[in-house]
Design a protein around this motif. Structure first.
Motif, PDB file in Angstrom:
ATOM      1  N   PHE A 133       1.097  -1.289  -0.036  1.00  0.00           N
ATOM      2  CA  PHE A 133       0.135  -0.036   0.048  1.00  0.00           C
ATOM      3  C   PHE A 133       0.675   1.294   0.144  1.00  0.00           C
ATOM      4  N   ASP A 134       0.345   2.166  -0.698  1.00  0.00           N
ATOM      5  CA  ASP A 134       1.504   3.439  -1.041  1.00  0.00           C
ATOM      6  C   ASP A 134       0.603   4.695  -1.363  1.00  0.00           C
ATOM      7  N   THR A 135       1.014   5.557  -0.637  1.00  0.00           N
ATOM      8  CA  THR A 135       0.125   6.993  -0.857  1.00  0.00           C
ATOM      9  C   THR A 135       1.071   7.900  -1.648  1.00  0.00           C
ATOM     10  N   ASP A 136       2.185   7.483  -2.191  1.00  0.00           N
ATOM     11  CA  ASP A 136       3.164   8.371  -3.221  1.00  0.00           C
ATOM     12  C   ASP A 136       3.736   9.767  -2.450  1.00  0.00           C
ATOM     13  N   GLU A 137       3.943   9.419  -1.298  1.00  0.00           N
ATOM     14  CA  GLU A 137       4.515  10.691  -0.807  1.00  0.00           C
ATOM     15  C   GLU A 137       6.003  10.434  -0.282  1.00  0.00           C
ATOM     16  N   THR A 138       6.690   9.597  -1.049  1.00  0.00           N
ATOM     17  CA  THR A 138       8.008   9.176  -0.837  1.00  0.00           C
ATOM     18  C   THR A 138       9.026  10.382  -1.300  1.00  0.00           C
ATOM     19  N   TRP A 139       9.964  10.658  -0.326  1.00  0.00           N
ATOM     20  CA  TRP A 139      11.098  11.419  -0.768  1.00  0.00           C
ATOM     21  C   TRP A 139      11.903  11.386  -1.965  1.00  0.00           C
ATOM     22  N   GLU A 159      -4.436   4.357   1.336  1.00  0.00           N
ATOM     23  CA  GLU A 159      -3.723   4.541   2.618  1.00  0.00           C
ATOM     24  C   GLU A 159      -3.999   3.471   3.687  1.00  0.00           C
ATOM     25  N   VAL A 160      -3.236   3.305   4.300  1.00  0.00           N
ATOM     26  CA  VAL A 160      -3.186   2.462   5.591  1.00  0.00           C
ATOM     27  C   VAL A 160      -3.511   3.363   6.643  1.00  0.00           C
ATOM     28  N   THR A 161      -4.982   2.810   7.402  1.00  0.00           N
ATOM     29  CA  THR A 161      -5.147   3.864   8.575  1.00  0.00           C
ATOM     30  C   THR A 161      -4.854   3.081   9.907  1.00  0.00           C
ATOM     31  N   TRP A 184      19.588   9.264   6.564  1.00  0.00           N
ATOM     32  CA  TRP A 184      18.778   8.595   5.481  1.00  0.00           C
ATOM     33  C   TRP A 184      19.145   8.480   4.105  1.00  0.00           C
ATOM     34  N   GLU A 185      19.360   7.383   3.514  1.00  0.00           N
ATOM     35  CA  GLU A 185      19.556   7.312   2.124  1.00  0.00           C
ATOM     36  C   GLU A 185      18.763   6.056   1.575  1.00  0.00           C
ATOM     37  N   ALA A 186      18.736   6.139   0.330  1.00  0.00           N
ATOM     38  CA  ALA A 186      17.685   5.396  -0.466  1.00  0.00           C
ATOM     39  C   ALA A 186      18.441   3.906  -0.439  1.00  0.00           C
ATOM     40  N   VAL A 187      19.646   3.809  -0.509  1.00  0.00           N
ATOM     41  CA  VAL A 187      20.294   2.321  -0.651  1.00  0.00           C
ATOM     42  C   VAL A 187      20.294   1.700   0.831  1.00  0.00           C
TER      43      VAL A 187
HETATM   44  C1  LIG Z   1      15.598  16.759  -0.834  1.00  0.00           C
HETATM   45  C2  LIG Z   1      16.158  15.465  -0.623  1.00  0.00           C
HETATM   46  C3  LIG Z   1      16.834  14.695  -1.258  1.00  0.00           C
HETATM   47  C4  LIG Z   1      17.390  13.537  -1.123  1.00  0.00           C
HETATM   48  N1  LIG Z   1      18.378  13.184  -1.947  1.00  0.00           N
HETATM   49  C5  LIG Z   1      18.804  11.926  -1.651  1.00  0.00           C
HETATM   50  C6  LIG Z   1      20.203  11.454  -2.229  1.00  0.00           C
HETATM   51  O1  LIG Z   1      20.642  12.125  -3.096  1.00  0.00           O
HETATM   52  N2  LIG Z   1      20.566  10.027  -2.191  1.00  0.00           N
HETATM   53  C7  LIG Z   1      19.649   9.437  -1.381  1.00  0.00           C
HETATM   54  O2  LIG Z   1      20.000   8.054  -1.267  1.00  0.00           O
HETATM   55  N3  LIG Z   1      18.653   9.649  -0.741  1.00  0.00           N
HETATM   56  C8  LIG Z   1      18.273  10.826  -0.837  1.00  0.00           C
HETATM   57  N4  LIG Z   1      17.108  11.459  -0.099  1.00  0.00           N
HETATM   58  C9  LIG Z   1      16.608  10.446   0.977  1.00  0.00           C
HETATM   59  C10 LIG Z   1      15.902   9.449   0.289  1.00  0.00           C
HETATM   60  O3  LIG Z   1      14.712  10.251  -0.477  1.00  0.00           O
HETATM   61  C11 LIG Z   1      15.299   8.553   1.605  1.00  0.00           C
HETATM   62  O4  LIG Z   1      16.250   8.068   2.446  1.00  0.00           O
HETATM   63  C12 LIG Z   1      14.256   7.281   1.117  1.00  0.00           C
HETATM   64  O5  LIG Z   1      13.259   7.844  -0.058  1.00  0.00           O
HETATM   65  C13 LIG Z   1      13.704   6.876   2.285  1.00  0.00           C
HETATM   66  O6  LIG Z   1      13.067   5.610   1.659  1.00  0.00           O
HETATM   67  P1  LIG Z   1      11.745   4.880   2.763  1.00  0.00           P
HETATM   68  O7  LIG Z   1      11.494   3.822   1.751  1.00  0.00           O
HETATM   69  O8  LIG Z   1      12.380   4.684   3.926  1.00  0.00           O
HETATM   70  O9  LIG Z   1      10.589   5.989   2.783  1.00  0.00           O
HETATM   71  P2  LIG Z   1      10.009   6.831   1.584  1.00  0.00           P
HETATM   72  O10 LIG Z   1      10.663   6.991   0.380  1.00  0.00           O
HETATM   73  O11 LIG Z   1       9.793   8.255   2.145  1.00  0.00           O
HETATM   74  O12 LIG Z   1       8.773   6.181   1.346  1.00  0.00           O
HETATM   75  C14 LIG Z   1       7.813   5.971   2.195  1.00  0.00           C
HETATM   76  C15 LIG Z   1       6.205   5.705   1.729  1.00  0.00           C
HETATM   77  O13 LIG Z   1       5.171   5.209   2.433  1.00  0.00           O
HETATM   78  C16 LIG Z   1       4.154   5.723   2.282  1.00  0.00           C
HETATM   79  N5  LIG Z   1       3.191   5.954   3.299  1.00  0.00           N
HETATM   80  C17 LIG Z   1       3.468   6.396   4.381  1.00  0.00           C
HETATM   81  N6  LIG Z   1       2.442   6.263   4.995  1.00  0.00           N
HETATM   82  C18 LIG Z   1       1.528   5.558   4.659  1.00  0.00           C
HETATM   83  C19 LIG Z   1       0.396   5.038   4.895  1.00  0.00           C
HETATM   84  N7  LIG Z   1      -0.166   4.888   6.297  1.00  0.00           N
HETATM   85  N8  LIG Z   1      -0.452   4.146   4.003  1.00  0.00           N
HETATM   86  C20 LIG Z   1       0.413   3.990   2.927  1.00  0.00           C
HETATM   87  N9  LIG Z   1       1.402   4.502   2.272  1.00  0.00           N
HETATM   88  C21 LIG Z   1       2.184   5.251   3.327  1.00  0.00           C
HETATM   89  C22 LIG Z   1       4.497   7.288   1.638  1.00  0.00           C
HETATM   90  O14 LIG Z   1       3.512   7.974   0.791  1.00  0.00           O
HETATM   91  C23 LIG Z   1       5.874   7.156   0.757  1.00  0.00           C
HETATM   92  O15 LIG Z   1       5.614   6.780  -0.389  1.00  0.00           O
HETATM   93  C24 LIG Z   1      16.677  12.770  -0.409  1.00  0.00           C
HETATM   94  C25 LIG Z   1      15.600  13.271   0.306  1.00  0.00           C
HETATM   95  C26 LIG Z   1      15.035  14.546   0.168  1.00  0.00           C
HETATM   96  C27 LIG Z   1      14.094  14.853   1.025  1.00  0.00           C
END
Ligand SMILES: Cc1cc2nc3c(=O)[nH]c(=O)nc-3n(C[C@H](O)[C@H](O)[C@H](O)COP(=O)(O)OP(=O)(O)OC[C@H]3O[C@@H](n4cnc5c(N)ncnc54)[C@H](O)[C@@H]3O)c2cc1C
Length: 186
Positions: free
Chosen positions: A31-37, A77-79, A151-154
């Motif tokens: 489930f995803d609400t697309d607010e990923t960073w 959205e998961v509530t 916080w990093e994507a990898v």
């Molecule tokens: C300006 C900026 C620049 C960045 N640059 C880099 C970079 O250069 N290199 C790098 O590695 N990282 C970078 N990052 C960090 C990187 O984007 C994050 O570390 C990464 O996205 C975190 O991944 P995640 O899966 O933990 O969370 P997220 O990517 O934040 O994903 C979480 C997801 O869960 C969803 N969600 C939340 N609650 C619910 C719910 N209740 N129900 C359903 N869905 C839900 C959200 O909508 C979102 O899509 C950057 C971040 C920012 C803000």
């Protein structure tokens, strides 16, 4: 509806878990609400990829998990997530689901983990072990929610993979390796 693995969040952490679990035969729902960073990011530091726009990376990741058959519920959205017998009840704005395992991958939003009763650390992040399991058995926390600022994507993708391997090891009853070889690509 029943799934073996329910994943809340479709950023790099959640999609990485989904890739591993579905690829290895567990029914997986995301489930995803697309607010990923990722939508704000450009990646120069994801090993193996020189340079990629965050949204493009996300599109490729979604296509990859879809290719393995993950049941991806975009914009649902998961509530609430609650313990239900041996498993979990996952409530969304649209429906209710049951799952044997739940993987929280909601970025820096830790509300669902708190509501489920997961322990937090002194730094106020979700407490998880090296396999990303929380204090609630069979509930995992991955990505930004278990880290204070680093916080990093990898790293998130790695957390997701670790959670998946732990779930797969439990399900298969032995340490599980997702090792493919060049012949698998033929
Ligand atoms: C300006 C900026 C620049 C960045 N640059 C880099 C970079 O250069 N290199 C790098 O590695 N990282 C970078 N990052 C960090 C990187 O984007 C994050 O570390 C990464 O996205 C975190 O991944 P995640 O899966 O933990 O969370 P997220 O990517 O934040 O994903 C979480 C997801 O869960 C969803 N969600 C939340 N609650 C619910 C719910 N209740 N129900 C359903 N869905 C839900 C959200 O909508 C979102 O899509 C950057 C971040 C920012 C803000």
């Amino acid at each position: 509806m029943m799934a073996q693995v329910a994943i809340v969040g479709g950023g790099p952490a959640g999609l990485s878990t989904a890739l591993f679990t579905e690829k290895n035969g567990l029914d997986t729902v995301v489930f995803d609400t697309d607010e990923t960073w990722l939508h704000k990011a450009h990646l120069f530091n994801y090993l193996g990829i020189d340079s990629i726009d965050g949204t493009e990376f996300l599109e490729q990741a979604r296509e990859q998990v879809d290719g393995f058959g993950v049941d991806r519920h975009q914009d649902e959205e998961v509530t609430d997530v609650e313990r239900d017998g041996d498993g979990f009840r996952v409530v969304t704005d649209d429906d209710e689901y049951e799952a044997d395992y739940v993987v929280l991958a909601t970025g820096a939003d830790r509300d669902l983990a708190e509501h489920l009763g997961c322990d937090f650390t002194d730094d106020d992040v979700v407490d998880a072990n090296l396999s990303m399991e929380t204090s609630v058995e069979d509930a995992y926390a991955t990505g930004a929610m278990v880290r204070n600022q680093e916080w990093e994507a990898v790293i998130s993708a790695g957390d997701g993979g670790a959670a998946a391997l732990d779930i797969l090891s439990k399900e298969k009853g032995e340490h599980f390796h997702d090792f493919d070889t060049p012949e698998d690509a033929d």
